[in-house]
Design an enzyme around this catalytic site. Structure first.
Site, short mmCIF file in Angstrom:
data_model
loop_
_atom_site.label_atom_id
_atom_site.label_comp_id
_atom_site.label_asym_id
_atom_site.label_seq_id
_atom_site.Cartn_x
_atom_site.Cartn_y
_atom_site.Cartn_z
CG HIS A 157 -2.21 0.63 0.98
ND1 HIS A 157 -2.38 1.97 1.06
CD2 HIS A 157 -3.40 0.12 0.61
CE1 HIS A 157 -3.62 2.25 0.76
NE2 HIS A 157 -4.27 1.16 0.48
NE ARG A 165 -2.78 7.55 -2.05
CZ ARG A 165 -2.91 6.32 -2.52
NH1 ARG A 165 -2.81 6.10 -3.80
NH2 ARG A 165 -3.14 5.32 -1.71
#
Ligand SMILES: Cc1cc2nc3c(=O)[nH]c(=O)nc-3n(C[C@H](O)[C@H](O)[C@H](O)COP(=O)(O)OP(=O)(O)OC[C@H]3O[C@@H](n4cnc5c(N)ncnc54)[C@H](O)[C@@H]3O)c2cc1C
Length: 332
Positions: free
Chosen positions: A249, A269
């Protein structure tokens, strides 16, 4: 000598995360007497930690989304090494699975007009993740557990026994899949609290034990994720495929040490957050593989426009409305 307890079931499901519980519900609804066994407390599977949401091309936020675009995104994200049929099934069926969760009692966040809301996530062309704030996994597990309890209540009404056709063995670990010649015959287990061994005999064993994340020093995974299912399958003679695929990640906590490894969800994001290095530079533009370069934003300004106005910026040609056909699921 200690007597070894043996029980007979039609199906044994090893693991009580989203995969295991859904498999158990399916088996029980098909009439099979089903045992579910999990290493920790019922409800404490990794699934509970999922934050961002469930990818399902319902097209509720951007109607251009459909299962073909989801399939394409999935294959591209897997650099075309994915098992395409699994990716296809996933893309086609995900909207129905989300809807099914709602009919079983989950409540996803909504759009302004009351549809299931969807958010952006890495690698997805359109906002696609059905979510419940940043606790989607908790809602998912809660709902599946509730469904299991409702099936057990049905059995109580019919047979006077909650566990007649669906039983959970919690804090128990499977150490071997047993075989009778070439055929699977059950699972060898031990109970953590007492240390007692027992055998669940069954002609079908489903392995749904999650990942191997705990092999890494810094990880968002908890103590259970030691690849047990992979080892059980290998020891039972099954071939393992694509074992190199582990999700690393891009965003997680690094300081203070007490929170090192805790995930910072991708939807940060998806909702407009950007990655910068210690010099404040948006460094990811330097890491787009050549084969994908023409399909992605080349400058910071273009990247920002993708977020602010996804419909009127660069899109791969295969997503243009003229080349798409409708998916099998009705958008909800
Ligand atoms: C912090 C975090 C955030 C995430 N966010 C997202 C997200 O937003 N969206 C998304 O799609 N995915 C997300 N993921 C990934 C997702 O949570 C997992 O891929 C998914 O939950 C795996 O489900 P599963 O049922 O396969 O396994 P798990 O939920 O990991 O369950 C495994 C089960 O197997 C049991 N088990 C293991 N070994 C044994 C054994 N030997 N004997 C008996 N039982 C055993 C465990 O006790 C457990 O019950 C996230 C993961 C993490 C860690």
């Amino acid at each position: 000598m200690t007597e070894l307890e043996r029980q007979q079931w039609d199906v044994v499901v090893v693991g009580a995360g989203g995969a295991g519980l859904r498999a158990a519900i399916e088996a029980r609804e098909a009439g099979a007497r089903t045992a579910v066994i999990c290493k920790s407390l019922f409800g404490k599977a990794h699934t509970v930690m999922a934050e961002g949401g469930i990818a399902a091309s319902m097209g509720n936020v951007n109607p251009r989304d459909n299962w073909q675009v989801h399939f394409r995104d999935t294959m591209r994200g897997g650099k075309f090494l994915n098992q395409w049929r699994m990716a296809e099934l996933h893309a086609q069926e995900a909207p129905d699975r989300v809807w099914e969760l709602e009919t079983w009692g989950a409540l996803f966040d909504r759009t302004g007009d009351g549809k299931i809301s969807q958010r952006n996530f890495g690698g997805h062309e359109y906002p696609r993740l059905a979510h419940v704030g940043d606790r989607t996994g908790l809602e998912l597990i809660r709902t599946l557990q509730q469904k299991i309890v409702s099936l057990q209540q049905e059995d109580e009404r019919e047979f006077g026994d909650y566990e007649a056709r669906l039983k959970i063995f919690q804090e128990c670990t499977v150490t071997r899949v047993l075989k009778d010649g070439d055929r699977v015959a059950g699972a060898f287990c031990y109970e953590r609290e007492s240390g007692r061994f027992f055998v669940l005999e069954a002609p079908a064993v489903v392995l749904a034990t999650g990942g191997i994340g705990k092999s890494f020093k810094v990880t968002s995974n908890s103590w259970e994720y030691t690849g047990d299912g992979h080892a059980l399958a290998l020891l039972a003679g099954a071939p393992l495929l694509n074992m190199e695929f582990v999700q690393f990640h891009p965003t997680g906590m690094v300081w203070p040490p007490s929170v090192k490894g805790i995930l910072v969800t991708e939807s940060v994001r998806g909702d407009g957050g950007v990655l910068r290095n210690s010099e404040g530079r948006r460094f990811m533009f330097g890491y787009v593989p050549d084969v994908f370069k023409e399909k992605y934003a080349e400058t910071e300004e273009e990247g920002d426009r993708w977020y602010e106005d996804p419909d009127n910026n660069r899109r791969p040609p295969s997503c243009s409305p003229a080349t798409r056909s409708p998916g099998p699921s009705t958008p909800r």
